[in-house]
Design a protein around this motif. Sequence first.
Motif, PDB file in Angstrom:
ATOM      1  N   GLU A 127      76.609 -38.753  61.978  1.00  0.00           N
ATOM      2  CA  GLU A 127      76.832 -39.820  62.959  1.00  0.00           C
ATOM      3  C   GLU A 127      77.809 -40.859  62.425  1.00  0.00           C
ATOM      4  N   ASP A 149      81.698 -41.711  64.076  1.00  0.00           N
ATOM      5  CA  ASP A 149      82.184 -43.042  64.473  1.00  0.00           C
ATOM      6  C   ASP A 149      83.502 -43.380  63.786  1.00  0.00           C
ATOM      7  N   ARG A 169      86.318 -41.080  65.214  1.00  0.00           N
ATOM      8  CA  ARG A 169      86.646 -41.430  66.603  1.00  0.00           C
ATOM      9  C   ARG A 169      87.675 -42.566  66.630  1.00  0.00           C
ATOM     10  N   GLU A 170      87.447 -43.599  65.824  1.00  0.00           N
ATOM     11  CA  GLU A 170      88.389 -44.727  65.806  1.00  0.00           C
ATOM     12  C   GLU A 170      89.744 -44.305  65.230  1.00  0.00           C
ATOM     13  N   TRP A 223      86.257 -40.650  75.205  1.00  0.00           N
ATOM     14  CA  TRP A 223      85.709 -41.085  73.910  1.00  0.00           C
ATOM     15  C   TRP A 223      84.319 -41.694  74.055  1.00  0.00           C
TER      16      TRP A 223
END
Length: 964
Positions: free
Chosen positions: A137, A141, A144-145, A156
């Motif tokens: 997880e 994160d 993704r950024e 997204w």
Amino acid sequence: MCAETPDYKDTLNLPKTDFPMRAGLPKREPGWLTRWEEIGVYDRLREKEGRTPFTLHDGPPYANGHLHIGHALNKTIKDMIVRSHQMMGHDSRYVPGWDCHGLPIEWKIEEQYRKKGRNKDEVNVVDFRQECRKFAEGWVDVQREEFKRLGITGNWADPYLTMAFHAERVIAEEFQKFLMNGTLYQGSKPVMWSPVEKTALAEAEVEYHDKESFTIWVKFAVLGESELAGAKVVIWTTTPWTIPSNKAVVYGADYSYGLYEVTGTPDECWLEVGERFIFADKLAGQTFAKAHLEDGQWRRVRGVPADELAGLSLAHPLAGAEGANGEWDDPRDFRAADFVTDEEGTGFVHCAPSHGMEEYDLYRGLGMLEQVITYNVMDDGGFRADLPFFGGTYILNRKGGEGDANKAVIDKLVEVGGLMARGKIKHSYPHSWRSKAPVIYRNTPQWFAAIDKAVGDGQDQNGETIRARALTCIDKVKWTPQSGRNRLFSMMEARPDWVLSRQRAWGVPLTCFTKKGALPTDPDFLLRDEAVNARINEAFEAEGADAWYMEGAKERFLGSDYNADDWNQVFDVLDVWFDSGSTHSFVLRDRPDGTEDGIADVYMEGTDQHRGWFHSSLLQSVGTTGRAPYRNVVTHGFTLDEKGNKMSKSLGNTIAPDDVIKQYGADILRLWVAQTDYTADQRIGPEILKGVADGYRRLRNTMRYLLGAVAYYDEAERVEPADMPELERYVLHRVAELDAVVREGYARFDFQHVFQQLFNFCTLDLSAFYFDIRKDALYCDGDTARRRAARTVMDILFHRLTTWLSPILVFTMEEVWLERFPEGSVHLQDFPETPEAWKDEALAAKWAQVRRARRAVTAALEVQRVDKVIGASLEAAPVVHVREPEVLEALKTTAFEDIIITSDVRLTGDPAPAEAFRLPEVDGVTVVFEKAEGEKCQRCWKILPDVGTHKHPGTCKRCDEALG
């Protein structure tokens, strides 16, 4: 200029724009990202009705580290595909995803445990899995950024994760389809095994690196009463540790073999005078050389035909050894096999069917597996404790380096006289791509999907077996490049059954039960019950796959219909390639933003995915649906440094996307992607990026000029093409040509071609030609039809270039668009429709001649400028001699002085004088330089005879009229 002549600068229609030449992308791009989120660009595009869906299904990256340049290449290509298809009228959907299960994450958690002195095996498995989930997880994160910073569009807010509860449920369901359709079985065969990671590996999880290995030549004595009794058959191997598991030796039925005798030996040698050997004749000399024998120290006694070999059996070199407890006393099988070669070695091959697929397949075909399979090597790569001489030794050490098993075997063979020679060899050897440690082939019970067994699910439109379906479907898919088809097809033709199981903890378990006491070949060995499957799936939907590991899980899932004591619960986890191969089911089939038929329009990944995601997705899909999960498969190569070397941290030649973004901005990285032939390997480095940035500046300058040229443009100015001058109609013809090129290029995912054509258009057709010519009319004309036509064309160019380039330069084209339309977004636009009527081939042919002649004149004027005869082309009034009458006529129908940017020109068909300028590549057009006559207009700077004869001092007729 005379004292009384006014300064006309403020009367010119100079371009007006605040668009900066210095982009400042690293600082400004995040602002546009924020704006896109605020206005919800992706969601607003989904609201456009009546559009044909287009779905790119994301091959999930692994959630365990920062992005590397390969990630940037991959996601940028995907983004260009998605954006371009959206702007061509589709509802172009992109759901990003992540691969979250598997050994790399589990390995990281184990490393954390080892640093703290903890033992993973002492930790509750559910607690351990929760730590793996939390680790994944966190990296989802982060990544993704990092992906969003590259300007990647997509959903997204709601990506797919293989560890999401619904995903884990569907993965289990897809596995259960193999369980129920009869293709799932448990078998014991050699698989690639990582002793360091203690698990089986798939081919896609293996990479090849050079490794130095021991190599030995081992003697197997001929048994029996034949004339060859006592002679030694010699095998050559690079895996001494497999000798204790030897069960046979094989030879080639079609090769020439001979009986050889040692006639002399050097001081240091393991051979004796009179000792006899059998070798392939082609290899005898080089084999004796390995034992340090020279020519004259051995002789060929006679030939040994294959039918004489056929009746022999051999003794293992450790047979009868003191302390062996009879472990190796049984005679070794000796027979012909078609995988023997006489290109290297001795012409004989040592067979340990527990550690080699060719040997395994040979003895499986003979129905002799029970006689030849051994279980000498444990999951950690150590020999079983009770194996004589070698028990407790290891093939590899804990970190993957050389263990003590090979040396122990070699030393024992030397001791018993079983060795002819030894050495070392450097060769390409399989390694785990995660731990980077060597792998071995090891016979171990695993779960397989049979790919040559009839599936029996009634979905046989493409074949009855998984292999047949896959091969049929491959030819129904469009491959970019086409070589991808051939690669996957050949892999699928030759591949063995699919190994589904891994001996790890972090993943989706193989949700099945086996009957205690039953053999894998028994019909009731596996429990096949839809009600049991349903209970498992409902639990996974609500609680995730951790439900399988909870106390009482077996009783819960078996229910009251079965006695839990009669069944074993399988705790192996599924190969992560099965996870990612199943994503089409829970992404394309199950999501509202999926596809109606569960098939993606395109899969796009690196070329390594022919043995990875493309491969496993096809196997999984044809096994459960009978067809492929994709219509198009696009493949990119690998990223290399500027010298063409593979990037590695040890070489210090890696390029991090974040570093490029900090220096140049994401658009420069995206432009690098667009400029490369991504179907091959691409190079990147400081000098290459510097060149990309230079090209970007030229393109940015074009867009800046356009913005200035269309400042305050009003629709009331618009001129219909039929009323435009030829030059404008020629530019519209080029626009129409480009429209087809851009759409076709984007449709076939050829971004390099699209960008090259657009870049050449901007730099050659516009900046160096059209803009250069029409600058005078835009600046100096009054409200003329010519200026209105030019402004109309500039507006047309603006709308097309910003949209055509926006899938590539997402930030820059947004900046350009917002400079004119502050409330919108270029990414909410479609490519404008271009009328077919704009095409005019006859006009284009004429203007090709005009441009050709122009090149000759401008080259001639450049000579004068370099020689400082003139400072600017407006000081010239050349005489242009044109040999071809039709070309001369074409030039005369244009305002050719405007085309060549001179104050005047004289066109003539007269023969050119010898001193005339000639440009070799423009035959038939020659130029005699003449200076322009008259005074310089103080407004447009043309030198004309009428300057000073009009109402406004120091002006020409055109400028006087413009001033009113």
